[in-house]
Design a protein around this motif. Structure first.
Motif, short mmCIF file in Angstrom:
data_model
loop_
_atom_site.label_atom_id
_atom_site.label_comp_id
_atom_site.label_asym_id
_atom_site.label_seq_id
_atom_site.Cartn_x
_atom_site.Cartn_y
_atom_site.Cartn_z
N PRO A 225 0.79 -1.24 0.00
CA PRO A 225 0.00 0.00 0.00
C PRO A 225 0.82 1.28 0.00
CG PRO A 225 -0.11 -1.07 2.15
CD PRO A 225 0.58 -2.03 1.23
N ARG A 226 2.08 1.24 0.46
CA ARG A 226 2.85 2.48 0.57
C ARG A 226 4.26 2.31 0.02
NH1 ARG A 226 0.07 1.76 4.90
NH2 ARG A 226 1.75 1.06 6.26
N ALA A 227 4.76 3.36 -0.62
CA ALA A 227 6.12 3.39 -1.14
C ALA A 227 6.76 4.72 -0.74
CB ALA A 227 6.12 3.24 -2.66
N TYR A 228 8.02 4.66 -0.32
CA TYR A 228 8.73 5.85 0.14
C TYR A 228 10.04 6.02 -0.64
CZ TYR A 228 5.63 5.35 4.21
OH TYR A 228 4.53 5.24 5.03
N GLY A 229 10.44 7.27 -0.78
CA GLY A 229 11.69 7.60 -1.45
C GLY A 229 12.83 7.84 -0.50
N SER A 230 12.64 7.52 0.79
CA SER A 230 13.73 7.62 1.76
C SER A 230 13.51 6.58 2.85
CB SER A 230 13.81 9.01 2.39
OG SER A 230 12.73 9.21 3.30
N TYR A 231 14.60 6.12 3.43
CA TYR A 231 14.51 5.15 4.52
C TYR A 231 13.91 5.79 5.77
CZ TYR A 231 17.74 2.50 1.51
OH TYR A 231 18.34 1.85 0.47
N ARG A 232 14.14 7.07 5.95
CA ARG A 232 13.60 7.74 7.14
C ARG A 232 12.07 7.72 7.15
NH1 ARG A 232 15.45 10.27 11.18
NH2 ARG A 232 17.57 10.25 10.32
N GLU A 233 11.46 7.90 5.99
CA GLU A 233 10.00 7.84 5.93
C GLU A 233 9.49 6.46 6.35
OE1 GLU A 233 8.22 10.33 2.40
OE2 GLU A 233 10.14 9.47 1.77
N LEU A 234 10.20 5.42 5.95
CA LEU A 234 9.82 4.07 6.37
C LEU A 234 9.97 3.93 7.88
CD1 LEU A 234 8.96 1.19 5.53
CD2 LEU A 234 11.40 0.66 5.28
N ALA A 235 11.05 4.48 8.44
CA ALA A 235 11.27 4.40 9.89
C ALA A 235 10.16 5.12 10.65
CB ALA A 235 12.63 5.00 10.24
N GLU A 236 9.57 6.13 10.04
CA GLU A 236 8.53 6.92 10.71
C GLU A 236 7.12 6.39 10.48
OE1 GLU A 236 9.33 10.78 9.16
OE2 GLU A 236 11.05 11.15 10.49
N ASP A 237 6.99 5.32 9.71
CA ASP A 237 5.67 4.75 9.43
C ASP A 237 5.16 4.01 10.67
OD1 ASP A 237 3.47 3.16 8.62
OD2 ASP A 237 4.27 2.97 6.59
N PRO A 238 4.10 4.47 11.31
CA PRO A 238 3.65 3.84 12.57
C PRO A 238 3.03 2.46 12.37
CG PRO A 238 2.08 5.52 11.86
CD PRO A 238 3.25 5.62 10.94
N ASP A 239 2.75 2.09 11.11
CA ASP A 239 2.12 0.80 10.84
C ASP A 239 3.14 -0.32 10.68
OD1 ASP A 239 -0.25 -0.72 10.43
OD2 ASP A 239 0.08 -0.68 8.26
N VAL A 240 4.41 0.03 10.62
CA VAL A 240 5.48 -0.95 10.41
C VAL A 240 6.03 -1.40 11.76
CG1 VAL A 240 7.83 -1.28 9.54
CG2 VAL A 240 6.12 -0.12 8.13
N ALA A 241 6.02 -2.72 11.99
CA ALA A 241 6.54 -3.26 13.25
C ALA A 241 7.97 -3.76 13.11
CB ALA A 241 5.65 -4.41 13.73
N VAL A 242 8.33 -4.31 11.95
CA VAL A 242 9.65 -4.89 11.75
C VAL A 242 10.09 -4.57 10.33
CG1 VAL A 242 8.57 -7.11 11.19
CG2 VAL A 242 11.00 -7.05 11.75
N VAL A 243 11.38 -4.29 10.18
CA VAL A 243 11.93 -3.92 8.88
C VAL A 243 12.91 -4.98 8.42
CG1 VAL A 243 13.24 -2.21 7.57
CG2 VAL A 243 11.64 -1.45 9.33
#
Length: 369
Positions: free
Chosen positions: A80-98
């Motif tokens: 559902p979501r795509a980011y152009g930076s790793y920081r945006e992924l780190a700030e995604d509250p729906d993500v529990a594990v990377v």
């Protein structure tokens, strides 16, 4: 034969207070994965996740340094979501594990970023470039109280679990000799040729044999000897390691990015032997004293980039089990062992003079025609 069940659940104390006697515990929701990097191994990881029940595992976001690549990855896999930076992924509250599937030099900064954000992290092997970087990630995870594991997927394959059970049960007697050779003609792969990208056979392939030796022969060897030759760029091209352990135990392990081999490994004990005829890094077949046992993998829904790629499902299952138990490291692939393997790789690379991001003292290159 039917494959054995997945690796046993992690043992540990759960973070949450258990329900009272009159309260039924609600079923846990899915483990929500973020994918760091839109490369080949990340593709295979998401394909593997989709062989697991969606009520247990969901890939919900991907990040790449190029937004268009992340968006293409998300479309291909239905994220559902795509980011152009790793920081945006780190700030995604729906993500529990990377899941970190970047090139090797990015493992440390990406791992630090996600750990600091409180995300659990599964980072592809090698965990980082050198023991000092591995130690930095381990210290960051422990200081934050967040789960961290190195993705040595071999540890979670049913065939590997079967071998470990044979050894633990004494079926082979006392393990005395391990031999293995993993080689692929990978000279055309840029990241493996480049010192600045932490290329070379040892960091890409050598850890697989080392993790077998540490698990089956007893941790740290008393002596390691490395002999090999270098690619013209200065990275190690072909290396053979000899590890000597107390009790007259020995491992002889080879890796190469300049040749093709089936990738077999064999363990000899005082009462018998067992062998992975091929793909020691992702085995689906085990020969025990001449008897062949098969451990088939589920088929992929999309083409894979690496052999047996759906076997990445087993490490994902293990991470979920650890998180549900509230653990901050794996009892199957503990952080202390990741540090040990990194130290052994450092020493092997030092002995052959391999160049890397931190430099090196090149030895004689492999002869060429």
């Amino acid at each position: 034969m039917e494959p054995p069940p997945p690796p046993p659940p992690c043992e540990g104390r759960a973070a949450a207070t258990p329900p009272g006697p009159d309260t039924a515990a609600p079923p846990p929701g899915p483990t929500r994965w973020g994918i760091c990097s839109a490369g080949h191994i990340s593709h295979d990881f998401v394909v593997a996740l989709k062989t697991l029940p969606p009520e247990e595992h969901l890939a919900v976001a991907v990040a790449a340094r190029d937004l268009s690549r992340a968006q293409a990855f998300a479309r291909r896999h239905g994220l559902p979501r795509a980011y152009g930076s790793y920081r945006e992924l780190a700030e995604d509250p729906d993500v529990a594990v990377v899941y970190v599937g970047t090139v090797n030099p990015q493992h440390l900064p990406a791992g630090r970023l996600f750990l600091a954000a409180g995300k659990a992290v599964l980072v592809e092997k090698p965990m980082a470039v050198g023991a000092h970087q591995v130690r930095e990630l381990v210290e960051a995870a422990r200081a934050r109280g967040v789960f961290l594991m190195e993705g040595f997927w071999t540890r979670f394959f049913p065939a590997w679990q079967r071998l470990r059970a044979l050894v633990a049960g004494g079926a082979l007697g006392e393990p005395r000799l391990l031999r293995g050779a993993l080689a692929f003609a990978l000279g055309g792969v840029e990241r493996l040729r480049e010192p600045g990208l932490a290329g070379g056979a040892l960091l890409d392939l050598g850890g697989y044999g080392l993790q077998m030796a540490t698990a089956l022969l007893g941790g740290a060897p008393r002596r390691l000897s490395a002999h090999g030759c270098l690619h013209p760029s200065g990275v190690d091209e072909t290396v053979t390691l000899t590890l000597e352990y107390e009790g007259n135990r020995q491992a002889v392990l080879s890796c190469s990015m300049a040749a093709e081999l089936p990738g077999g490994a064999a363990l000899g004990g005082t009462r018998g032997w067992a062998e992975f005829p091929s793909h020691m890094n992702c085995p689906t077949e085990l020969v025990v004293g001449g008897r062949r046992e098969l451990f088939p993998l589920p088929p992929p829904a999309q083409p894979l980039n690496f052999p047996h790629g759906t076997g990445l499902r087993y490490e994902a299952q293990h991470v979920r089990e650890c998180l549900l138990q509230g653990l901050t490291e794996s009892p199957v692939m503990p952080l202390a062992e990741s540090e040990l393997i990194a130290r052994l790789l450092d020493e092997a690379r030092r002995q052959v003079g391999a160049a890397g991001p931190e430099g090196g003292a090149p030895a004689a290159p492999c002869p060429t025609e």
